[in-house]
Design a protein around this motif. Structure first.
Motif, PDB file in Angstrom:
ATOM      1  N   ALA A 160       0.809  -1.229   0.000  1.00  0.00           N
ATOM      2  CA  ALA A 160       0.000   0.000   0.000  1.00  0.00           C
ATOM      3  C   ALA A 160       0.837   1.271   0.000  1.00  0.00           C
ATOM      4  CB  ALA A 160      -0.960   0.015   1.183  1.00  0.00           C
ATOM      5  N   ALA A 161       2.079   1.221   0.498  1.00  0.00           N
ATOM      6  CA  ALA A 161       2.882   2.451   0.495  1.00  0.00           C
ATOM      7  C   ALA A 161       3.096   2.913  -0.954  1.00  0.00           C
ATOM      8  CB  ALA A 161       4.219   2.220   1.185  1.00  0.00           C
ATOM      9  N   THR A 162       3.400   1.960  -1.829  1.00  0.00           N
ATOM     10  CA  THR A 162       3.579   2.295  -3.251  1.00  0.00           C
ATOM     11  C   THR A 162       2.260   2.762  -3.868  1.00  0.00           C
ATOM     12  OG1 THR A 162       5.296   0.606  -3.417  1.00  0.00           O
ATOM     13  CG2 THR A 162       4.340   1.366  -5.482  1.00  0.00           C
ATOM     14  N   ARG A 163       1.192   1.990  -3.598  1.00  0.00           N
ATOM     15  CA  ARG A 163      -0.091   2.333  -4.248  1.00  0.00           C
ATOM     16  C   ARG A 163      -0.650   3.660  -3.733  1.00  0.00           C
ATOM     17  NH1 ARG A 163      -0.653  -3.314  -3.422  1.00  0.00           N
ATOM     18  NH2 ARG A 163      -1.954  -2.930  -1.599  1.00  0.00           N
ATOM     19  N   LEU A 164      -0.513   3.911  -2.413  1.00  0.00           N
ATOM     20  CA  LEU A 164      -1.023   5.180  -1.862  1.00  0.00           C
ATOM     21  C   LEU A 164      -0.260   6.367  -2.415  1.00  0.00           C
ATOM     22  CD1 LEU A 164      -1.663   5.281   1.990  1.00  0.00           C
ATOM     23  CD2 LEU A 164      -3.286   5.666   0.140  1.00  0.00           C
ATOM     24  N   THR A 165       1.056   6.208  -2.573  1.00  0.00           N
ATOM     25  CA  THR A 165       1.868   7.308  -3.100  1.00  0.00           C
ATOM     26  C   THR A 165       1.437   7.639  -4.527  1.00  0.00           C
ATOM     27  OG1 THR A 165       3.671   6.576  -1.701  1.00  0.00           O
ATOM     28  CG2 THR A 165       4.254   8.102  -3.450  1.00  0.00           C
ATOM     29  N   LYS A 172       0.479  13.297   1.203  1.00  0.00           N
ATOM     30  CA  LYS A 172      -0.716  12.687   1.803  1.00  0.00           C
ATOM     31  C   LYS A 172      -0.450  11.241   2.207  1.00  0.00           C
ATOM     32  CE  LYS A 172      -4.398  15.505  -0.090  1.00  0.00           C
ATOM     33  NZ  LYS A 172      -5.610  15.543  -0.883  1.00  0.00           N
ATOM     34  N   ALA A 173       0.339  10.538   1.376  1.00  0.00           N
ATOM     35  CA  ALA A 173       0.638   9.128   1.705  1.00  0.00           C
ATOM     36  C   ALA A 173       1.413   9.056   3.016  1.00  0.00           C
ATOM     37  CB  ALA A 173       1.424   8.483   0.566  1.00  0.00           C
ATOM     38  N   GLU A 191      -9.877  13.688   1.132  1.00  0.00           N
ATOM     39  CA  GLU A 191      -8.438  13.392   0.934  1.00  0.00           C
ATOM     40  C   GLU A 191      -8.163  12.809  -0.457  1.00  0.00           C
ATOM     41  OE1 GLU A 191      -5.663  13.715   2.903  1.00  0.00           O
ATOM     42  OE2 GLU A 191      -6.874  14.861   4.312  1.00  0.00           O
ATOM     43  N   GLY A 192      -9.224  12.331  -1.140  1.00  0.00           N
ATOM     44  CA  GLY A 192      -9.030  11.697  -2.452  1.00  0.00           C
ATOM     45  C   GLY A 192      -8.855  10.188  -2.361  1.00  0.00           C
ATOM     46  N   LEU A 193      -8.985   9.636  -1.150  1.00  0.00           N
ATOM     47  CA  LEU A 193      -8.850   8.182  -0.995  1.00  0.00           C
ATOM     48  C   LEU A 193     -10.132   7.483  -1.432  1.00  0.00           C
ATOM     49  CD1 LEU A 193      -7.170   5.785   0.039  1.00  0.00           C
ATOM     50  CD2 LEU A 193      -7.992   6.266   2.345  1.00  0.00           C
ATOM     51  N   ALA A 194     -11.277   8.089  -1.117  1.00  0.00           N
ATOM     52  CA  ALA A 194     -12.568   7.535  -1.557  1.00  0.00           C
ATOM     53  C   ALA A 194     -13.043   8.297  -2.788  1.00  0.00           C
ATOM     54  CB  ALA A 194     -13.596   7.643  -0.440  1.00  0.00           C
TER      55      ALA A 194
END
Ligand code: 1VU
Length: 245
Positions: A160-165, A172-173, A191-194
């Motif tokens: 998830a660190a790669t995908r969130l970035t 934000k990541a 935040e743009g996550l959803a």
């Protein structure tokens, strides 16, 4: 990672039983439903569930009628990460487990289908990681999501660190991962996550998610959708070629 190595890890993970991951393909709508099924433990993942998920992703790569995929949990929660009973027993195997999940979730994200995580109830730790292996996140208005691993002295281990970035950018990541804060659906949206929060009045959230996916992204023929998704994946991989896997 070599297929043979993944095969050996698979055999070890399969020994940690409990729960299942179930796949339902609907040729008529072109939508697949992938369900994490361990509701007594909030759909946290056992070794067997990791193997099931890998098998379901392999089956989805062969689905010629497919347009979209909804990943959800059974019984009102998405997933609270690794099943802690299993994780404690398999601590010595953490690196291998991470490599196996990394392979599965990369294949899931790169499927030629438009994927959506239907985030309901609690979505924590590895559960939040799983949700980032879909193209979109649709959230129930009462759902909560958090990358809480650091509270246990752990980093993210399922990619998830790669995908969130890629999804949100560095600042934000880092903030989400290093604060371990748990976001409401509204905060995740800002935040743009959803990507969409289901209205509170909705009484069938799966149906609403199917409708959202079909009307916004999956109205064309499967061939066109699969080709477009492949192009986007290729472009994404090229533009991120400097990332570590
Ligand atoms: C791979 C690395 C990671 O994923 S690290 C992150 C691991 N996950 C977590 O730390 C979340 C652990 N769970 C919790 O904090 C709580 O259960 C939360 C989600 C806040 C819900 O609290 P509450 O509403 O009070 O329910 P509860 O605690 O009574 O839970 C109901 C039953 O579900 C179980 N459960 C929940 N999550 C897990 C999990 N990850 N692994 C194993 N079991 C889990 C609880 O133990 C509880 O079971 P039981 O009713 O006591 O038998």
């Amino acid at each position: 990672m070599q297929r043979q190595t993944l095969h050996n890890i698979r055999n070890e993970l399969a020994k940690f039983e409990g729960g299942s991951v179930d796949l339902d393909l609907d040729d008529e709508t072109g939508l697949a439903i992938l369900t994490l099924n361990n509701p007594r433990r909030m759909n946290s993942m056992t070794g067997k569930m990791m193997v099931d998920l890998a098998d379901c992703v392999s089956e989805l790569t062969k689905w010629s009628h497919g347009k979209g995929l909804i990943l959800k949990g059974q019984g009102g929660n998405f997933c609270t990460g690794g099943d802690l009973t299993f994780v404690k027993k398999a601590l010595h195997y953490g690196g291998e487990m991470a490599a196996y999940q990394h392979d599965t979730l990369t294949r899931l994200l790169n499927l030629p289908l438009i994927s959506v995580a239907l985030v309901q109830g609690h979505t924590l730790g590895g559960g939040a990681e799983l949700s980032t292996a879909c193209d979109y996140r649709v959230m129930s208005s009462t759902a909560k999501i958090g990358f809480v691993q650091m509270k246990m002295g752990l980093t993210t281990a399922w990619g998830a660190a790669t995908r969130l970035t890629r999804l949100l950018g560095r600042r934000k990541a880092i903030n989400l991962l290093c604060s371990a804060k748990i976001l409401t659906a509204r905060s995740a949206l800002s935040e743009g996550l959803a990507d969409y929060v289901i209205p509170e009045s909705c009484d069938d959230e799966l149906q609403e998610t199917k409708h959202w996916l079909l009307t916004n992204m999956c109205s064309l023929d499967p061939d066109v959708i699969q080709s477009l998704k492949r192009l986007v994946v290729r472009a994404d991989l090229r533009s991120n070629s400097s990332y570590a896997p």
